[in-house]
Scaffold this active site. Structure first.
Site, short mmCIF file in Angstrom:
data_model
loop_
_atom_site.label_atom_id
_atom_site.label_comp_id
_atom_site.label_asym_id
_atom_site.label_seq_id
_atom_site.Cartn_x
_atom_site.Cartn_y
_atom_site.Cartn_z
N LYS A 1 14.81 -6.24 26.89
CA LYS A 1 15.69 -5.10 26.59
C LYS A 1 17.16 -5.46 26.77
O LYS A 1 17.52 -6.22 27.66
CB LYS A 1 15.39 -3.94 27.54
CG LYS A 1 14.20 -3.12 27.16
CD LYS A 1 14.11 -1.87 28.02
CE LYS A 1 12.87 -1.07 27.67
NZ LYS A 1 12.88 -0.54 26.30
N ARG B 1 2.43 2.10 23.43
CA ARG B 1 1.36 2.47 22.50
C ARG B 1 0.13 1.59 22.67
O ARG B 1 -0.99 2.01 22.38
CB ARG B 1 1.90 2.43 21.06
CG ARG B 1 2.34 1.07 20.59
CD ARG B 1 3.22 1.15 19.36
NE ARG B 1 4.58 1.61 19.67
CZ ARG B 1 5.54 1.81 18.76
NH1 ARG B 1 5.29 1.59 17.49
NH2 ARG B 1 6.73 2.21 19.12
N1 BES Z 1 9.84 2.77 27.33
C1 BES Z 1 10.45 2.53 26.07
C2 BES Z 1 11.02 3.79 25.43
C3 BES Z 1 12.23 4.39 26.09
C4 BES Z 1 13.49 3.92 25.77
C5 BES Z 1 12.10 5.42 26.98
C6 BES Z 1 14.61 4.47 26.36
C7 BES Z 1 13.21 5.99 27.56
C8 BES Z 1 14.47 5.51 27.25
C9 BES Z 1 9.44 1.92 25.10
O1 BES Z 1 8.51 1.09 25.66
C10 BES Z 1 10.23 1.12 24.11
O2 BES Z 1 10.77 0.13 24.50
N2 BES Z 1 10.25 1.56 22.86
C11 BES Z 1 10.93 0.89 21.83
C12 BES Z 1 9.99 0.80 20.64
C13 BES Z 1 10.47 -0.08 19.54
C14 BES Z 1 10.48 -1.53 19.99
C15 BES Z 1 9.54 0.09 18.37
C16 BES Z 1 12.18 1.69 21.47
O3 BES Z 1 12.10 2.93 21.46
O4 BES Z 1 13.23 1.08 21.28
MG MG Z 2 9.12 -0.93 25.76
#
Ligand code: BES
Ligand code: MG
Ligand code: ZN
Length: 468
Positions: free
Chosen positions: A247, A320
């Protein structure tokens, strides 16, 4: 906290009064006009009186009452008082709803996560006694409200604990401990069990961490004769680094990436404590998405519990994966009549709805309406996003059954892509997905909702279970 309601009030020397604009005008309250959250106070020899505005009578809501009460509470906390009285206001909101809203605001508003503050002297004192001026018959209702709110705080505590402590096995230990206390039935599948049962998606996500995954099942059997059983599947990513596709933003908040599991856990715990006459099971699907020599990679292919293959196109789309395995397992083994998944799943959902609303995605329109209604009652808001079949056309893999990230239109409708991915792992049971990424994570305090994990969803689901 001791909560008492008295017709005449065995009052404390600190009293909160709520007034609409119209009431303030009628009572000719000088400078105090009763505007939204306007706060005035005065002291006389033996009491402190706080007045808070509720705005126009026409526009008073339960949420306005919660916010107004918190406005006074914040001041009272600063003066380090530990007991207070609230007069239930006479507005278009009925006495019971007003009393519940006041109690919620005080219990939830009095919380902040202080475990790691060492200078305990500097912390606000906790409210020990709350008195309400109103009808005595409401006492029982308020005790229920207290149980529900304490469980909201339980969920906040789980979510706010740092990830080095709150690992999958720590959540499993907590689950067993709470099950012993409340009579819930608890089953924990450890990594050996998961291997034997071939839950390849959970194992894949958890591989990069020294803290191995767990699948935790907590069962409340409130109506043994009924075949109805709601299974709440909660995402329990104890930390989300993003995996090898690490991230670049939001990482500080990612100890809260297990809030779906925390909400499911706190909800069944409440069901047991209130003896709710429904069968409700929580499935907590816990893993840490970490970076290490054994992390899963983009390009890997994982195989789910049922044998479905998933092409990993993004290691940060891990939620997911752990949910899909848990849902397949739940449908196969737990006899659900309805599955509800809850997850801090996508940034896309926050972009679409902002951070105080969760996305609800399902084709079970009646149930969706009921949940949205419960969201309005509790102000744990939900808004429906569609699940058009077209979204599925974006989820095509050349080399496996499905990719974990859209291969077409990947910057569009991310919340719906995630929901369609999940739905494809359900065979026939009615299914609802809640993307709670926004309202479970609070970057700064919003009235009675503290910074950090918010406990979102417990009050919502208990309202839904009690009213349907
Ligand atoms: N846990 C995150 C989603 C999230 C992001 C929750 C910011 C709260 C605040 C999830 O696992 C994630 O990283 N999702 C990605 C998905 C993408 C790679 C398809 C996202 O939302 O960027
Ligand atoms: Mg994630
Ligand atoms: Zn995540």
């Amino acid at each position: 906290m001791e909560i008492k309601i008295n017709p005449k009030a065995e009052q404390t020397d600190t009293i909160i009064f709520l007034r609409t604009k119209e009431q303030a005008e009628k009572e000719n309250m000088k400078d105090f006009k009763g505007k939204d959250f306007e706060l005035h106070w005065y002291y006389d020899t033996d009491s402190r009186k706080f007045f808070v505005g509720l705005g126009e009578e026409e526009k008073v809501t339960k949420e306005k009452i919660r916010k107004a009460v918190y406005t006074a509470l914040e001041k009272i906390q600063k003066i380090q008082l530990t007991s207070l009285t609230v007069e239930i206001p006479k507005t278009k909101i009925n006495e019971k709803d007003s009393a519940v809203a006041i109690t919620e605001s005080i219990i939830l508003g009095d919380y902040s996560f202080e475990k790691y503050k060492t200078d305990k002297e500097k912390l606000n004192k906790k409210i020990e006694k709350l008195y309400l001026i109103g009808s005595k018959e409401l006492q029982e209702e308020l005790l229920q409200t207290q149980t529900i709110c304490n469980n909201t705080l339980f969920a906040r505590d789980l979510a706010n604990e740092q990830a080095d402590i709150a690992t999958p096995s720590w959540i499993a230990r907590k689950s067993k401990e709470i099950a012993m206390q409340t009579g819930l039935r608890c089953t924990v599948l450890d990594e050996e069990d998961l291997k034997e049962l071939k839950l390849g998606l959970i194992l894949g996500v958890g591989k990069g961490s020294i803290n191995p995954p767990r699948l935790i099942i907590l069962e409340h059997i409130g109506d043994p004769k009924s075949k109805e059983k709601i299974v709440l599947v909660g995402k329990g990513i104890t930390y989300d680094t993003g995996g090898l596709y690490v991230k670049t933003s939001w990482m500080e908040e990612m100890k809260i990436d297990m809030h779906g599991a925390a909400t499911a856990f706190a909800t069944v715990k409440t069901c047991a404590e209130l003896n709710i006459k429904k069968n409700v099971t929580a499935v907590l699907t816990c893993a840490e998405n970490s970076v290490g020599p054994n992390s899963y990679r983009n390009g890997d292919i994982l195989t789910s519990y049922s044998g479905k293959t998933v092409e990993i196109r993004h290691t940060d789309a891990e939620g997911r994966l752990v949910l899909a395995d848990a849902m397949e397992y739940a449908e196969d083994k737990l006899n659900p009549s309805l599955i509800i998944s809850m997850a801090t799943l996508t940034g896309a959902c926050i972009r679409a709805l902002s951070d105080f609303v969760a996305g609800i995605m399902s084709n079970e329109e009646d149930k969706v309406k009921q949940l949205i209604k419960s969201g309005e009652e509790t102000y744990e808001l939900l808004w429906q996003l569609p699940l058009f079949e077209e979204y599925m056309e974006d989820l095509k893999s050349e080399i496996a059954d499905i990719p974990n990230l859209a291969t077409k239109h990947r910057d569009y409708a991310g919340a719906q892509h995630a929901a369609m991915f999940l739905k494809s792992f359900i065979k026939k049971v009615p299914y609802i997905h809640l993307d709670i990424a926004g309202p479970t994570i609070n970057t700064s305090r919003r009235f009675y909702i503290s910074q950090g994990g918010t406990g979102y969803g417990v009050r919502l689901l208990i309202d839904f279970l009690k009213s349907n």
